[in-house]
Design an enzyme around this catalytic site. Structure first.
Site, mmCIF file in Angstrom:
data_model
loop_
_atom_site.group_PDB
_atom_site.id
_atom_site.type_symbol
_atom_site.label_atom_id
_atom_site.label_comp_id
_atom_site.label_asym_id
_atom_site.label_seq_id
_atom_site.Cartn_x
_atom_site.Cartn_y
_atom_site.Cartn_z
ATOM 1 N N SER A 1 0.803 -1.218 0.000
ATOM 2 C CA SER A 1 0.000 0.000 0.000
ATOM 3 C C SER A 1 0.843 1.278 0.000
ATOM 4 O O SER A 1 1.649 1.492 -0.889
ATOM 5 C CB SER A 1 -0.943 -0.064 1.198
ATOM 6 O OG SER A 1 -1.852 0.989 1.171
ATOM 7 N N ASP B 1 -1.656 1.355 -3.582
ATOM 8 C CA ASP B 1 -2.359 0.207 -4.163
ATOM 9 C C ASP B 1 -3.787 0.568 -4.586
ATOM 10 O O ASP B 1 -4.599 -0.314 -4.873
ATOM 11 C CB ASP B 1 -2.339 -1.018 -3.226
ATOM 12 C CG ASP B 1 -3.094 -0.790 -1.924
ATOM 13 O OD1 ASP B 1 -3.296 0.377 -1.541
ATOM 14 O OD2 ASP B 1 -3.482 -1.788 -1.286
ATOM 15 N N ASP C 1 -6.418 1.927 -3.014
ATOM 16 C CA ASP C 1 -7.633 1.725 -2.212
ATOM 17 C C ASP C 1 -7.952 2.914 -1.311
ATOM 18 O O ASP C 1 -8.854 2.841 -0.484
ATOM 19 C CB ASP C 1 -7.587 0.410 -1.410
ATOM 20 C CG ASP C 1 -6.520 0.392 -0.346
ATOM 21 O OD1 ASP C 1 -5.756 1.368 -0.236
ATOM 22 O OD2 ASP C 1 -6.442 -0.614 0.388
ATOM 23 N N ALA D 1 -10.947 8.674 8.089
ATOM 24 C CA ALA D 1 -10.518 10.032 7.742
ATOM 25 C C ALA D 1 -9.383 9.984 6.714
ATOM 26 O O ALA D 1 -9.261 10.865 5.866
ATOM 27 C CB ALA D 1 -10.071 10.767 8.997
ATOM 28 N N PRO E 1 -2.804 2.255 20.685
ATOM 29 C CA PRO E 1 -1.579 1.667 20.143
ATOM 30 C C PRO E 1 -1.758 1.455 18.648
ATOM 31 O O PRO E 1 -2.819 0.989 18.212
ATOM 32 C CB PRO E 1 -1.468 0.328 20.882
ATOM 33 C CG PRO E 1 -2.855 0.005 21.342
ATOM 34 C CD PRO E 1 -3.608 1.292 21.464
ATOM 35 N N THR F 1 0.112 -0.855 13.075
ATOM 36 C CA THR F 1 1.055 -1.042 11.970
ATOM 37 C C THR F 1 2.468 -0.560 12.282
ATOM 38 O O THR F 1 3.385 -0.806 11.521
ATOM 39 C CB THR F 1 0.582 -0.281 10.707
ATOM 40 O OG1 THR F 1 0.594 1.125 11.003
ATOM 41 C CG2 THR F 1 -0.804 -0.698 10.273
HETATM 42 C C1 16G Z 1 -4.137 -0.082 7.990
HETATM 43 C C2 16G Z 1 -5.616 -0.140 7.671
HETATM 44 C C3 16G Z 1 -6.244 1.223 7.758
HETATM 45 C C4 16G Z 1 -5.952 1.866 9.098
HETATM 46 C C5 16G Z 1 -4.482 1.848 9.388
HETATM 47 C C6 16G Z 1 -4.237 2.274 10.831
HETATM 48 C C7 16G Z 1 -6.785 -1.570 6.094
HETATM 49 C C8 16G Z 1 -6.915 -1.986 4.669
HETATM 50 N N1 16G Z 1 -5.852 -0.655 6.335
HETATM 51 O O1 16G Z 1 -3.452 0.622 7.006
HETATM 52 O O2 16G Z 1 -7.621 1.063 7.598
HETATM 53 O O3 16G Z 1 -6.413 3.192 9.128
HETATM 54 O O4 16G Z 1 -3.977 0.540 9.238
HETATM 55 O O5 16G Z 1 -2.899 2.238 11.127
HETATM 56 O O6 16G Z 1 -7.463 -2.065 6.976
HETATM 57 P P1 16G Z 1 -2.385 2.377 12.620
HETATM 58 O O7 16G Z 1 -2.997 1.270 13.423
HETATM 59 O O8 16G Z 1 -0.912 2.322 12.511
HETATM 60 O O9 16G Z 1 -2.851 3.726 13.111
HETATM 61 MG MG MG Z 2 -3.834 1.109 0.454
#
Ligand code: 16G
Ligand code: MG
Length: 542
Positions: free
Chosen positions: A65, A279, A281, A372, A498, A501
């Site tokens: 992504s 990607d 989306d 958002a 938390p 990602t």
């Molecule tokens: C991922 C999620 C996105 C979310 C982000 C939060 C999908 C396809 N993507 O990119 O929706 O906003 O994680 O990231 O589900 P964070 O947990 O690091 O704040």
């Molecule tokens: Mg994406």
């Protein structure tokens, strides 16, 4: 064991580095591309099992992504085009982390738990983004599918939502559309043409749109689509992957986080612009005003535009059905207030992550969901789709016109997952039908100033949240501290969670002025640092 001979043999070609541990996160596995070969092979295996388990075609998308070009990742797609069900995310993590000599044991365990019949056929669709590592990594996926005697179809370079669409088309036996890139374009182009034919007198100025393709797959696919829009949309494509690096100083994430236009886009005051992510989306819109100020129209503004449009059509068509907008805690307070108080819409809040929003949106006849950050779509119930079909057949005059608008809106929207191309065409159609400029759209409500920060702590799992991540339950005292700080700021709101990602705690704050939002974000960061085991230096004021 004889039935797994091929798996044993092939897995030697995709060995797992000893001790390496990865997690199927919010949106699949995602890390440096050099660490993913064994994960890809194993996700091929898992997809072949999931296909037998569901007796349906499963999708595997190779992409990271909005991450840098050097990273990669993989997401699995379930039969109706939705994201992989949580129980199987656990299997995915177990399979990815099994040491080489445990792989078959973990595989057999999943087969037994899910009572999978290996004599069933398995079908897997595979797609990839434009990263240089994607070609070899998708080969590893295909190897995995083959090792478990699954059939695969390699769609090559496609956007993530295109692959979701293919999976849904295939498993609905074509009811959702033709499972090909051509079928995807055909469905969208036809719906867009039908919607815009009701507004024949647009000037070229109104049709102009600047698109930042993030130097990725979205740019490639848009280049195929644009010539077929028959002049109904005049797209100038930037960051089109011919020279720039993927997601580098461009793309939806860059624009949203930096609150500025991507490098290389040639925008004049008032030009309507949008950015895709790597990607395809996610999408955000923006423009700059005569004073050179940058204005972002994020997922909340998009949800507002789309839900307002659909609600009006429902009312005009005399359809009394339920409709909701699903947001996360990151939704700007002004958007929530506008949707609830002015539009009288049901607004739901869920945890961050597309699958959570998708799930809640399914409970309504029309469920509009957007994060958002620009990821979102609209879901329609079968009941609603049937009523619209009936109305198109049985009514005439104005009611029929409205029913046709509804029908084509449904067709234009990719209901499987957020889709930058489909969202863009829908937004453009709505702006055209309403004769609205990007400035008028922006003026529907005014965003509250806000700030996002990150805090490093030794273990982010000490932060536990409740109420769709709007409140913390641990560590002790943190929520009380946040409440105390929020009280000191007019229109203040703040929460911490938390990240799913990154190894950080995210802090969000909004308030009446930017200074106030910045101060609140900093004060809350300090509270996190002190109460949740902050590491490194104390957060400094902005
Ligand atoms: C991922 C999620 C996105 C979310 C982000 C939060 C999908 C396809 N993507 O990119 O929706 O906003 O994680 O990231 O589900 P964070 O947990 O690091 O704040
Ligand atoms: Mg994406």
């Amino acid at each position: 064991m004889a039935q797994f001979e091929e798996v044993s043999k092939k897995s030697e070609l995709h060995p797992k580095p000893v001790g390496m541990v990865q997690q199927y996160g919010t949106a699949g596995f995602r890390t440096h591309a050099d660490h993913l070969d064994h994960v890809m092979f194993r996700m091929g295996l898992l997809a072949a099992l999931r296909s037998r388990n569901t007796k349906a075609t499963i999708g595997v998308m190779v992409t990271a992504s909005h991450n840098p070009e050097e990273d990669n990742g993989v997401k699995l797609i379930d039969p109706m085009g939705e994201m992989l069900t949580p129980v199987w995310e656990v299997y995915a993590t177990r399979l990815a982390n099994a040491e080489q000599d445990h792989l078959l044991t973990v595989l057999e365990d999943i087969i037994e738990k899910e009572s999978i019949d290996l004599t069933q056929e398995a079908h897997v669709f595979v797609g990839k983004d434009t990263r240089s590592s994607s070609a070899r990594l998708s080969e590893a996926v295909l190897d995995g599918v083959t090792a478990l005697r699954g059939h695969s179809k390699d769609y090559g370079l496609v956007t993530t939502p295109q692959l979701h669409y293919m999976v849904c088309c295939c498993n609905t036996q074509g009811e959702y559309g033709q499972a090909s890139v051509e079928g995807y374009y055909h469905k969208l182009l036809q719906a867009f043409a039908e919607l815009t034919k009701y507004v024949p007198n647009r000037t070229d100025d109104q049709k102009c749109l600047l698109v930042d393709g993030a130097n990725g797959i979205g740019a490639l696919k848009l280049r195929e689509l644009v010539p077929r829009l028959q002049g109904e949309l005049l797209v100038s494509l930037f960051c089109d992957s011919t020279s720039g690096k993927l997601n580098h100083q461009c793309g939806a994430d860059f624009v949203k986080v930096q609150q500025k236009s991507p490098k290389g886009i040639d925008m004049k005051a008032g030009d309507r612009c949008c950015s895709f992510d790597g990607d395809g989306d996610r999408i955000v819109y923006y423009y700059s005003d005569a004073e050179g100020h940058f204005h972002l129209l994020d997922g909340d503004k998009i949800a507002t535009l789309i839900s307002t449009f659909l609600k009006e059509l429902l009312t005009q068509a005399g359809l009394d059905l339920n409709m909701a907008v699903v947001q996360t805690a990151y939704a700007n307070g002004s958007s929530t207030r506008y949707l609830q108080d002015t539009m009288k819409l049901i607004v739901k809040c869920t945890k961050t992550g597309v699958k959570h929003l998708h799930h809640v949106a399914q409970e309504f006849d029309i469920g509009v969901y957007f994060e958002a950050n620009g990821h979102g779509t609209v879901l329609f119930s079968k009941v609603l789709e049937e009523k619209i079909r009936q109305l198109c057949k049985d009514s005439d005059g104005e009611r029929r016109r409205v029913a046709t608008l509804l029908k084509n809106s449904v067709d234009l929207i990719n209901q499987t997952v957020g889709d930058a191309i489909s969202d863009m065409l829908l937004i453009e159609a709505i702006l055209a039908i309403r004769g609205m400029t990007v400035q008028q759209w922006d003026a529907i409500y005014t965003d509250l100033p806000n700030r996002q920060l990150k805090v490093k702590v030794s273990d982010r799992r000490v932060i536990e949240t409740t109420d769709a991540e709007r409140k913390t339950v641990s560590p002790a005292g943190l929520q009380e501290a946040i409440d105390g700080l929020v009280e000191k700021h007019r229109q203040g709101r703040s929460f911490v969670r938390p990240s799913g990602t990154e190894d950080v705690v995210r802090v969000y704050a909004e308030a009446e002025t930017q200074e106030s939002a910045d101060a609140l974000a900093h004060e809350v960061s300090l509270a996190v640092y002190r109460l949740a085991g902050g590491v490194g230096g104390e957060p400094k004021p902005l």
